[in-house]
Write an enzyme that holds these catalytic residues in place. Structure first.
Site, PDB file in Angstrom:
ATOM      1  N   SER A  34      -3.434 -12.817   3.033  1.00 45.39           N
ATOM      2  CA  SER A  34      -3.784 -12.534   1.630  1.00 45.39           C
ATOM      3  C   SER A  34      -2.718 -13.096   0.686  1.00 45.39           C
ATOM      4  O   SER A  34      -3.018 -13.417  -0.468  1.00 45.39           O
ATOM      5  CB  SER A  34      -4.004 -11.029   1.398  1.00 45.39           C
ATOM      6  OG  SER A  34      -2.808 -10.306   1.531  1.00 45.39           O
TER       7      SER A  34
ATOM      8  N   LYS B  55       0.801  -1.222   0.000  1.00 49.23           N
ATOM      9  CA  LYS B  55       0.000   0.000   0.000  1.00 49.23           C
ATOM     10  C   LYS B  55       0.834   1.273   0.000  1.00 49.23           C
ATOM     11  O   LYS B  55       0.304   2.347  -0.247  1.00 49.23           O
ATOM     12  CB  LYS B  55      -0.982   0.004   1.175  1.00 49.23           C
ATOM     13  CG  LYS B  55      -1.970  -1.131   1.174  1.00 49.23           C
ATOM     14  CD  LYS B  55      -2.784  -1.315  -0.095  1.00 49.23           C
ATOM     15  CE  LYS B  55      -3.606  -0.145  -0.506  1.00 49.23           C
ATOM     16  NZ  LYS B  55      -4.740  -0.544  -1.392  1.00 49.23           N
TER      17      LYS B  55
HETATM   18  N1  PMP Z   1      -3.573  -7.809   1.122  1.00 46.86           N
HETATM   19  C1  PMP Z   1      -3.362  -6.945   2.116  1.00 46.86           C
HETATM   20  C2  PMP Z   1      -2.706  -7.440   3.367  1.00 46.86           C
HETATM   21  C3  PMP Z   1      -3.770  -5.609   1.986  1.00 46.86           C
HETATM   22  O1  PMP Z   1      -3.559  -4.744   2.994  1.00 46.86           O
HETATM   23  C4  PMP Z   1      -4.407  -5.206   0.791  1.00 46.86           C
HETATM   24  C5  PMP Z   1      -4.914  -3.798   0.671  1.00 46.86           C
HETATM   25  N2  PMP Z   1      -6.261  -3.668   1.095  1.00 46.86           N
HETATM   26  C6  PMP Z   1      -4.613  -6.148  -0.231  1.00 46.86           C
HETATM   27  C7  PMP Z   1      -4.173  -7.442  -0.034  1.00 46.86           C
HETATM   28  C8  PMP Z   1      -5.325  -5.813  -1.514  1.00 46.86           C
HETATM   29  O2  PMP Z   1      -4.675  -4.846  -2.280  1.00 46.86           O
HETATM   30  P1  PMP Z   1      -5.534  -3.817  -3.140  1.00 46.86           P
HETATM   31  O3  PMP Z   1      -6.169  -2.852  -2.190  1.00 46.86           O
HETATM   32  O4  PMP Z   1      -4.543  -3.146  -4.030  1.00 46.86           O
HETATM   33  O5  PMP Z   1      -6.573  -4.572  -3.892  1.00 46.86           O
END
Ligand code: PMP
Length: 324
Positions: A284, A67
Protein backbone atom coordinates in the site's frame (compact mmCIF):
# COMPACT_ATOMS: atom_id res chain seq x y z
CA UNK A 1 14.38 -19.55 39.77
CA UNK A 2 13.95 -18.54 43.38
CA UNK A 3 10.64 -18.96 45.13
CA UNK A 4 10.41 -15.19 45.46
CA UNK A 5 10.65 -14.65 41.70
CA UNK A 6 8.16 -17.45 41.07
CA UNK A 7 5.76 -15.73 43.40
CA UNK A 8 6.26 -12.40 41.62
CA UNK A 9 5.49 -14.05 38.29
CA UNK A 10 2.10 -15.15 39.50
CA UNK A 11 0.09 -12.38 37.89
CA UNK A 12 -2.45 -12.41 40.74
CA UNK A 13 0.16 -11.12 43.14
CA UNK A 14 1.84 -8.54 40.88
CA UNK A 15 1.35 -5.08 42.20
CA UNK A 16 -0.39 -3.01 39.49
CA UNK A 17 2.12 -0.45 38.15
CA UNK A 18 -0.21 2.45 38.87
CA UNK A 19 0.14 1.78 42.58
CA UNK A 20 3.89 1.96 42.56
CA UNK A 21 5.33 5.15 43.87
CA UNK A 22 8.35 5.84 41.68
CA UNK A 23 7.66 5.34 38.01
CA UNK A 24 9.95 6.09 35.12
CA UNK A 25 9.08 5.74 31.45
CA UNK A 26 5.72 6.04 29.73
CA UNK A 27 2.70 3.89 28.97
CA UNK A 28 2.79 1.96 25.70
CA UNK A 29 0.02 4.16 24.26
CA UNK A 30 2.18 7.26 24.58
CA UNK A 31 4.54 5.79 22.00
CA UNK A 32 1.79 5.80 19.34
CA UNK A 33 2.07 8.59 16.77
CA UNK A 34 4.74 11.26 16.30
CA UNK A 35 6.25 9.15 13.54
CA UNK A 36 9.11 10.54 11.43
CA UNK A 37 8.40 12.36 8.17
CA UNK A 38 10.87 10.89 5.68
CA UNK A 39 12.18 12.74 2.64
CA UNK A 40 11.90 10.46 -0.40
CA UNK A 41 15.08 11.20 -2.30
CA UNK A 42 14.78 8.85 -5.29
CA UNK A 43 11.09 9.61 -5.73
CA UNK A 44 11.68 13.37 -5.58
CA UNK A 45 14.46 12.91 -8.18
CA UNK A 46 11.85 11.56 -10.60
CA UNK A 47 9.73 14.69 -10.18
CA UNK A 48 10.21 18.28 -11.45
CA UNK A 49 12.97 20.33 -9.77
CA UNK A 50 10.80 22.05 -7.17
CA UNK A 51 8.53 19.16 -6.30
CA UNK A 52 9.40 17.25 -3.13
CA UNK A 53 7.96 13.97 -1.83
CA UNK A 54 7.72 12.90 1.80
CA UNK A 55 6.16 10.04 3.73
CA UNK A 56 5.10 9.41 7.31
CA UNK A 57 6.89 6.24 8.42
CA UNK A 58 4.03 4.62 10.29
CA UNK A 59 5.87 1.39 11.10
CA UNK A 60 7.54 3.38 13.90
CA UNK A 61 4.32 2.87 15.88
CA UNK A 62 4.68 0.16 18.56
CA UNK A 63 2.42 -2.33 16.73
CA UNK A 64 4.26 -1.61 13.48
CA UNK A 65 1.55 0.20 11.55
CA UNK A 66 -0.65 3.26 11.12
CA UNK A 67 -3.53 1.28 12.65
CA UNK A 68 -2.20 1.76 16.19
CA UNK A 69 -3.55 5.30 15.92
CA UNK A 70 -7.06 4.21 14.92
CA UNK A 71 -7.23 1.26 17.33
CA UNK A 72 -6.12 3.42 20.25
CA UNK A 73 -8.61 6.15 19.30
CA UNK A 74 -11.41 3.57 19.07
CA UNK A 75 -10.54 1.90 22.38
CA UNK A 76 -10.15 5.20 24.20
CA UNK A 77 -13.45 6.58 22.98
CA UNK A 78 -15.18 3.28 23.89
CA UNK A 79 -13.68 3.44 27.38
CA UNK A 80 -14.87 7.02 27.78
CA UNK A 81 -18.39 6.05 26.66
CA UNK A 82 -18.41 3.05 29.05
CA UNK A 83 -18.81 0.69 26.10
CA UNK A 84 -16.11 -1.64 27.44
CA UNK A 85 -17.44 -1.65 31.01
CA UNK A 86 -18.38 -4.86 32.81
CA UNK A 87 -15.72 -6.90 31.07
CA UNK A 88 -17.17 -6.51 27.58
CA UNK A 89 -15.00 -7.96 24.84
CA UNK A 90 -13.82 -5.78 21.99
CA UNK A 91 -14.92 -7.39 18.71
CA UNK A 92 -13.90 -6.42 15.19
CA UNK A 93 -12.92 -7.66 11.75
CA UNK A 94 -9.48 -7.03 10.36
CA UNK A 95 -7.14 -8.80 8.01
CA UNK A 96 -3.97 -7.53 9.51
CA UNK A 97 -2.70 -4.39 11.12
CA UNK A 98 -5.81 -3.26 13.01
CA UNK A 99 -6.17 -6.71 14.52
CA UNK A 100 -2.61 -6.56 15.82
CA UNK A 101 -3.16 -3.06 17.19
CA UNK A 102 -6.37 -4.11 18.99
CA UNK A 103 -4.66 -7.20 20.42
CA UNK A 104 -1.66 -5.18 21.63
CA UNK A 105 -3.56 -2.22 23.07
CA UNK A 106 -6.31 -4.47 24.46
CA UNK A 107 -3.65 -6.45 26.38
CA UNK A 108 -2.05 -3.25 27.61
CA UNK A 109 -5.34 -1.80 28.85
CA UNK A 110 -6.88 -4.99 30.18
CA UNK A 111 -9.62 -5.62 27.61
CA UNK A 112 -10.50 -8.98 26.06
CA UNK A 113 -10.30 -8.94 22.27
CA UNK A 114 -12.16 -11.11 19.72
CA UNK A 115 -11.01 -10.84 16.11
CA UNK A 116 -12.62 -12.05 12.87
CA UNK A 117 -9.86 -12.66 10.36
CA UNK A 118 -9.84 -14.12 6.81
CA UNK A 119 -8.20 -17.57 6.95
CA UNK A 120 -5.59 -16.59 4.36
CA UNK A 121 -4.23 -13.85 6.64
CA UNK A 122 -0.56 -14.17 7.52
CA UNK A 123 0.15 -17.14 9.86
CA UNK A 124 2.68 -15.10 11.77
CA UNK A 125 0.14 -12.34 12.36
CA UNK A 126 -2.50 -14.76 13.61
CA UNK A 127 0.10 -16.17 16.01
CA UNK A 128 0.91 -12.64 17.17
CA UNK A 129 -2.76 -11.82 17.89
CA UNK A 130 -2.90 -14.97 20.01
CA UNK A 131 0.42 -14.11 21.65
CA UNK A 132 -1.27 -10.94 22.96
CA UNK A 133 -4.12 -13.10 24.27
CA UNK A 134 -6.73 -12.24 21.61
CA UNK A 135 -9.30 -14.80 20.44
CA UNK A 136 -9.38 -15.38 16.68
CA UNK A 137 -12.23 -16.62 14.45
CA UNK A 138 -11.17 -17.44 10.90
CA UNK A 139 -13.50 -16.66 7.96
CA UNK A 140 -13.42 -18.00 4.37
CA UNK A 141 -10.47 -16.75 2.32
CA UNK A 142 -12.66 -16.34 -0.77
CA UNK A 143 -14.77 -13.72 1.01
CA UNK A 144 -11.65 -11.71 2.04
CA UNK A 145 -12.15 -8.82 4.46
CA UNK A 146 -15.86 -8.52 3.64
CA UNK A 147 -16.36 -12.08 4.94
CA UNK A 148 -14.65 -11.15 8.22
CA UNK A 149 -16.90 -8.09 8.54
CA UNK A 150 -20.01 -10.26 8.02
CA UNK A 151 -18.85 -12.68 10.73
CA UNK A 152 -18.20 -9.87 13.23
CA UNK A 153 -21.68 -8.45 12.56
CA UNK A 154 -23.18 -11.90 13.04
CA UNK A 155 -21.41 -12.45 16.39
CA UNK A 156 -22.50 -9.04 17.61
CA UNK A 157 -26.11 -9.69 16.59
CA UNK A 158 -26.05 -13.01 18.41
CA UNK A 159 -24.38 -11.80 21.62
CA UNK A 160 -24.93 -8.04 21.92
CA UNK A 161 -24.27 -8.06 25.68
CA UNK A 162 -20.98 -9.87 25.38
CA UNK A 163 -19.34 -7.68 22.77
CA UNK A 164 -18.46 -4.09 22.08
CA UNK A 165 -18.42 -4.09 18.27
CA UNK A 166 -15.65 -1.63 17.46
CA UNK A 167 -16.57 -1.54 13.76
CA UNK A 168 -13.52 0.32 12.47
CA UNK A 169 -15.29 0.87 9.13
CA UNK A 170 -18.07 2.97 10.64
CA UNK A 171 -16.61 4.19 13.92
CA UNK A 172 -15.90 7.95 13.78
CA UNK A 173 -13.12 7.47 16.37
CA UNK A 174 -11.14 5.86 13.53
CA UNK A 175 -10.91 8.98 11.35
CA UNK A 176 -10.86 11.25 14.41
CA UNK A 177 -7.57 9.63 15.48
CA UNK A 178 -6.00 10.92 12.27
CA UNK A 179 -7.73 14.28 12.59
CA UNK A 180 -6.25 14.68 16.06
CA UNK A 181 -2.76 13.26 15.46
CA UNK A 182 -1.62 12.46 11.89
CA UNK A 183 -2.74 15.76 10.34
CA UNK A 184 -1.30 18.17 12.95
CA UNK A 185 1.95 16.18 12.89
CA UNK A 186 2.20 16.62 9.10
CA UNK A 187 1.43 20.31 9.41
CA UNK A 188 4.13 20.79 12.01
CA UNK A 189 6.70 18.61 10.25
CA UNK A 190 6.28 20.57 6.99
CA UNK A 191 6.08 23.99 8.70
CA UNK A 192 2.64 24.31 7.13
CA UNK A 193 4.15 24.06 3.64
CA UNK A 194 2.31 20.91 2.54
CA UNK A 195 0.54 21.47 -0.80
CA UNK A 196 -0.68 17.92 -1.59
CA UNK A 197 -1.78 15.04 0.60
CA UNK A 198 -1.93 11.56 -0.92
CA UNK A 199 -3.22 8.47 0.94
CA UNK A 200 -4.64 5.03 0.28
CA UNK A 201 -8.20 3.99 1.11
CA UNK A 202 -8.83 1.00 3.35
CA UNK A 203 -11.30 1.80 6.10
CA UNK A 204 -10.58 5.34 4.77
CA UNK A 205 -9.78 6.54 8.31
CA UNK A 206 -6.30 7.82 7.41
CA UNK A 207 -7.44 9.72 4.34
CA UNK A 208 -10.68 11.07 5.82
CA UNK A 209 -9.33 12.25 9.17
CA UNK A 210 -6.07 13.72 7.91
CA UNK A 211 -7.77 15.39 4.95
CA UNK A 212 -10.53 16.98 7.02
CA UNK A 213 -8.05 18.66 9.35
CA UNK A 214 -5.75 19.81 6.53
CA UNK A 215 -8.70 21.22 4.58
CA UNK A 216 -9.78 23.23 7.61
CA UNK A 217 -6.28 24.62 8.08
CA UNK A 218 -5.62 25.37 4.44
CA UNK A 219 -8.37 24.79 1.87
CA UNK A 220 -5.78 25.09 -0.94
CA UNK A 221 -4.16 21.76 -0.06
CA UNK A 222 -5.02 19.14 -2.69
CA UNK A 223 -6.37 15.89 -1.29
CA UNK A 224 -5.72 12.80 -3.40
CA UNK A 225 -6.99 9.32 -2.56
CA UNK A 226 -5.49 6.13 -3.90
CA UNK A 227 -7.19 2.75 -4.34
CA UNK A 228 -6.65 -0.49 -6.31
CA UNK A 229 -7.79 -0.45 -9.94
CA UNK A 230 -9.98 -3.54 -9.58
CA UNK A 231 -11.55 -5.96 -7.10
CA UNK A 232 -8.75 -8.54 -7.44
CA UNK A 233 -5.55 -6.86 -6.35
CA UNK A 234 -2.44 -7.37 -4.28
CA UNK A 235 -2.52 -4.07 -2.41
CA UNK A 236 -3.11 -5.42 1.09
CA UNK A 237 -4.86 -2.92 3.34
CA UNK A 238 -6.56 -1.07 0.48
CA UNK A 239 -10.08 -1.47 -0.90
CA UNK A 240 -11.49 -1.11 -4.38
CA UNK A 241 -14.49 1.00 -3.41
CA UNK A 242 -16.84 0.23 -6.33
CA UNK A 243 -16.75 -3.51 -5.53
CA UNK A 244 -16.28 -3.54 -1.72
CA UNK A 245 -18.60 -2.97 1.24
CA UNK A 246 -18.17 0.81 1.32
CA UNK A 247 -17.00 1.95 4.80
CA UNK A 248 -19.56 4.01 6.70
CA UNK A 249 -16.93 6.68 7.41
CA UNK A 250 -16.04 7.09 3.71
CA UNK A 251 -16.73 10.62 2.52
CA UNK A 252 -16.56 10.56 -1.26
CA UNK A 253 -16.89 14.34 -1.52
CA UNK A 254 -13.59 14.96 0.26
CA UNK A 255 -10.97 14.04 -2.35
CA UNK A 256 -10.02 16.48 -5.11
CA UNK A 257 -8.88 13.49 -7.08
CA UNK A 258 -9.22 9.69 -6.84
CA UNK A 259 -6.47 7.61 -8.39
CA UNK A 260 -6.63 3.93 -9.24
CA UNK A 261 -3.34 2.06 -9.04
CA UNK A 262 -2.20 -1.18 -10.67
CA UNK A 263 -0.73 -3.77 -8.29
CA UNK A 264 2.34 -4.32 -10.53
CA UNK A 265 3.17 -0.60 -10.51
CA UNK A 266 2.93 -0.49 -6.72
CA UNK A 267 5.12 -3.59 -6.42
CA UNK A 268 7.84 -2.17 -8.65
CA UNK A 269 7.84 1.04 -6.59
CA UNK A 270 8.14 -1.05 -3.40
CA UNK A 271 11.31 -2.53 -4.92
CA UNK A 272 12.60 0.91 -5.81
CA UNK A 273 12.00 2.17 -2.28
CA UNK A 274 13.92 -0.80 -0.87
CA UNK A 275 16.86 -0.49 -3.21
CA UNK A 276 17.18 3.25 -3.58
CA UNK A 277 15.84 4.61 -0.29
CA UNK A 278 16.60 1.73 2.08
CA UNK A 279 12.91 1.53 2.94
CA UNK A 280 11.27 -1.90 3.05
CA UNK A 281 7.57 -1.04 2.93
CA UNK A 282 4.24 -2.74 2.26
CA UNK A 283 2.42 -2.74 -1.08
CA UNK A 284 0.00 0.00 0.00
CA UNK A 285 3.01 2.30 0.45
CA UNK A 286 4.02 1.46 -3.13
CA UNK A 287 0.50 2.41 -4.25
CA UNK A 288 0.79 5.68 -2.31
CA UNK A 289 4.06 6.47 -4.10
CA UNK A 290 2.42 5.73 -7.47
CA UNK A 291 -0.14 8.39 -6.50
CA UNK A 292 2.62 10.82 -5.47
CA UNK A 293 4.35 10.37 -8.84
CA UNK A 294 1.13 10.84 -10.78
CA UNK A 295 0.26 14.06 -8.94
CA UNK A 296 3.81 15.38 -8.66
CA UNK A 297 4.66 14.95 -12.33
CA UNK A 298 2.04 17.56 -13.25
CA UNK A 299 3.35 20.26 -10.89
CA UNK A 300 5.96 23.01 -11.18
CA UNK A 301 6.44 23.13 -7.43
CA UNK A 302 4.94 21.37 -4.47
CA UNK A 303 5.39 19.73 -1.09
CA UNK A 304 3.70 16.34 -1.32
CA UNK A 305 3.11 14.22 1.77
CA UNK A 306 1.90 10.65 1.85
CA UNK A 307 1.56 7.94 4.47
CA UNK A 308 3.48 4.64 4.48
CA UNK A 309 1.09 2.48 6.55
CA UNK A 310 3.50 -0.36 7.40
CA UNK A 311 6.82 -1.92 6.57
CA UNK A 312 7.52 -4.78 4.21
CA UNK A 313 8.66 -7.55 6.55
CA UNK A 314 5.18 -9.00 6.67
CA UNK A 315 5.05 -9.27 2.87
CA UNK A 316 8.54 -10.58 2.17
CA UNK A 317 7.16 -13.97 1.05
CA UNK A 318 4.95 -12.35 -1.61
CA UNK A 319 5.53 -13.68 -5.10
CA UNK A 320 6.83 -10.39 -6.49
CA UNK A 321 9.92 -10.61 -4.28
CA UNK A 322 10.78 -13.98 -5.90
CA UNK A 323 10.72 -12.64 -9.43
CA UNK A 324 14.32 -11.48 -9.46
N1 PMP B 1 -2.29 0.04 4.17
C1 PMP B 1 -2.25 -0.94 5.07
C2 PMP B 1 -1.10 -1.90 5.03
C3 PMP B 1 -3.28 -1.07 6.01
O1 PMP B 1 -3.24 -2.07 6.92
C4 PMP B 1 -4.35 -0.15 5.99
C5 PMP B 1 -5.49 -0.33 6.94
N2 PMP B 1 -6.54 -1.12 6.40
C6 PMP B 1 -4.36 0.87 5.02
C7 PMP B 1 -3.31 0.94 4.13
C8 PMP B 1 -5.49 1.86 4.89
O2 PMP B 1 -5.65 2.66 6.01
P1 PMP B 1 -7.12 3.14 6.43
O3 PMP B 1 -7.83 1.95 6.99
O4 PMP B 1 -6.90 4.19 7.46
O5 PMP B 1 -7.82 3.64 5.22
Amino acid sequence: MTEKVMKMMNTDTIEPPTQKKRRLGVELEKTIGNTPLLYLESISEMLPENVHAHAKAEWFNPGGSVKDRAAFGIIKSAEEAGALDNGKTLLDASSGNTALAYAMIGASRGHDVQLCVPENASREYIRMYKAFGAKVTLTPAAESSDGAIKKARELHREFPDRYFYADQYSNPANWMAHYKTTAPEIWEQTDGQITHFVAGLGTTGTFTGTSRWLREYNPDISLVSVQPNGPLHGLEGLKHMPSAIVPGIYDDYLADENLEIETEVAQSLVKQLARQEGLLVGMSSGAAVAGVLEVGSRLDSGVIVTVFPDNGRRYINEQFWSEE
